[in-house]
Design an enzyme around this catalytic site. Structure first.
Site, PDB file in Angstrom:
ATOM      1  N   GLY A  15       0.875  -1.182   0.000  1.00  0.00           N
ATOM      2  CA  GLY A  15       0.000   0.000   0.000  1.00  0.00           C
ATOM      3  C   GLY A  15       0.903   1.221   0.000  1.00  0.00           C
ATOM      4  N   ALA A  16       1.098   1.809  -1.188  1.00  0.00           N
ATOM      5  CA  ALA A  16       2.039   2.931  -1.296  1.00  0.00           C
ATOM      6  C   ALA A  16       1.310   4.268  -1.276  1.00  0.00           C
ATOM      7  CB  ALA A  16       2.874   2.776  -2.566  1.00  0.00           C
ATOM      8  N   GLY A  20       1.597   4.621   3.691  1.00  0.00           N
ATOM      9  CA  GLY A  20       2.653   3.710   3.237  1.00  0.00           C
ATOM     10  C   GLY A  20       3.893   4.457   2.777  1.00  0.00           C
ATOM     11  N   ARG A 157      -1.145  11.543  19.930  1.00  0.00           N
ATOM     12  CA  ARG A 157      -2.096  12.660  19.841  1.00  0.00           C
ATOM     13  C   ARG A 157      -2.369  13.219  21.238  1.00  0.00           C
ATOM     14  NH1 ARG A 157      -5.713   9.667  15.218  1.00  0.00           N
ATOM     15  NH2 ARG A 157      -4.686  10.696  13.468  1.00  0.00           N
ATOM     16  N   HIS A 181      -9.239   0.681  18.283  1.00  0.00           N
ATOM     17  CA  HIS A 181      -8.933   1.957  17.617  1.00  0.00           C
ATOM     18  C   HIS A 181     -10.230   2.527  17.049  1.00  0.00           C
ATOM     19  CE1 HIS A 181      -6.631   4.976  15.595  1.00  0.00           C
ATOM     20  NE2 HIS A 181      -6.938   4.547  14.386  1.00  0.00           N
TER      21      HIS A 181
END
Ligand code: TXD
Length: 318
Positions: A15-16, A20, A157, A181
């Site tokens: 997954g670019a 990614g 965060r 999450h």
């Protein structure tokens, strides 16, 4: 046989997209390892890899990245980071992504099993806890080698929000965020520290609960601002932190989505817990003390994750 020569140990990223490619950048520029960047879109991972290599003379690192559309190139990877999938659109919950991303994770993990059967696999795709469980089932690897990234991000965060409120640098704040999450994640404020000192007693309860809520909604806050796509800079930093702990066998305790066996009264789901990360992946799940409200919150969050896993069964995916 692998088509490219990479220096071992290397990381493969499937997954670019935003997370990614940014994770690849961070891994390279910190000099952690070589990277294979895979995507189904032709030319895109090759283009991003070339662009990142062209930054190397300026950044001064000696790492190498190769972009590919051929799964054979992930062979021999020490860690496979899976960021393939669709991100949230404004108003979309992480659960809305479930069936769409489940198909992608099934396809990716079948290929990871075939070509990188010895790797540790870090899932990033949402809905995180459910996709990590699905990946575990498809991969059939020991659970120590399959885990997800979310808690490092959620805690980062919170660390930033607290630092901003107290006027100190973010790295001085320690935070733990556990659970799924999703909106029911549990900021464990009893373990919150600023410059080594507990924060909970020193901050007005209303103010702290506002920060807890902002942490839970941290992803949505960015989705709403960006309009298209979701957060990727801090997620990529979080991926990199976990990759580093494993490659360097740091045995560092970080919140991670790991398989549960009764810890915190939770069993047989993937869930955000403190995990010791080392060369084998999740070396150990750690139990920390929780206040009754935090424990209750964790059980509630676990219930929601269980429902998500049941949804996979209902949809005929598991
Ligand atoms: O804390 C966390 N775990 C997260 C999770 C923090 C941030 C983002 N989070 C999730 O990661 C997000 O909700 C998404 O599900 C994933 C990836 O987010 P990103 O922002 O990187 O999405 P992009 O930019 O759309 O990139 C996804 C890439 C894109 O290039 C697609 O072509 C590719 O995934 N893709 C695939 N690659 C391989 N194989 C298949 N089948 C495939 N399908 C799409």
């Amino acid at each position: 046989m692998s088509l490219v020569e990479m220096r071992k140990p290397f990381v493969a990223i499937v997954g670019a997209g935003q997370v990614g490619a940014t994770s690849a950048q961070r891994i390279l520029e910190k000099g952690l390892s070589d990277v294979v960047l895979f995507d189904v879109v032709e030319g895109m991972p090759q283009g991003k890899a070339l662009d990142l290599m062209e930054a190397a003379p300026i950044e001064g690192h000696d790492r190498r990245i190769v972009g590919t559309n051929d799964y054979r190139d992930i062979e021999g990877a020490e860690i496979v980071v899976v960021t393939a999938g669709l991100p949230r659109k404004p108003g979309m919950s992480r659960e809305d992504l479930l069936s769409l991303n489940a198909k992608i994770i099934s396809d990716v993990c079948s290929n990871v099993k075939k070509y990188a059967g010895q790797a540790k696999v870090m899932i990033v795709t949402n809905p995180l806890d459910i996709m990590t469980y699905l990946a575990y089932k498809i991969l059939g690897f020991p659970d120590s080698r399959v885990f997800g990234m979310a808690g490092v991000l959620d805690a980062a965060r919170m660390r930033f929000f607290i630092a901003e409120r107290l006027g100190i640098v973010p790295r001085e704040v320690e935070a733990v965020v556990l659970g799924g999450h999703g909106d029911l994640m549990v900021p464990v404020s009893s373990h919150l520290k600023a410059s080594g000192k507990p924060v909970k007693a020193a901050m007005a309860a209303g103010e702290l609960s506002q920060i807890e809520k902002r942490t839970q909604d941290g992803g949505a806050e960015i989705v709403a601002l960006l309009k298209t796509g979701s957060a990727f800079y801090a997620p990529a930093s979080s991926v990199c932190e976990m990759v580093k702990a494993i490659l360097k066998d740091e045995r560092k305790v970080l919140p991670a989505c790991a398989y549960t066996r009764g810890e915190y009264g939770i069993r047989d789901i993937y869930f955000g817990v403190p995990a010791e990360l080392g060369k084998n992946g999740v070396e150990k799940v750690i139990e920390i003390s929780l206040e009754p409200e935090e424990k209750k919150g964790l059980l509630l969050s676990a219930e929601k994750v269980k429902q998500g896993v049941e949804e996979l069964t209902r949809l005929g995916i598991l």
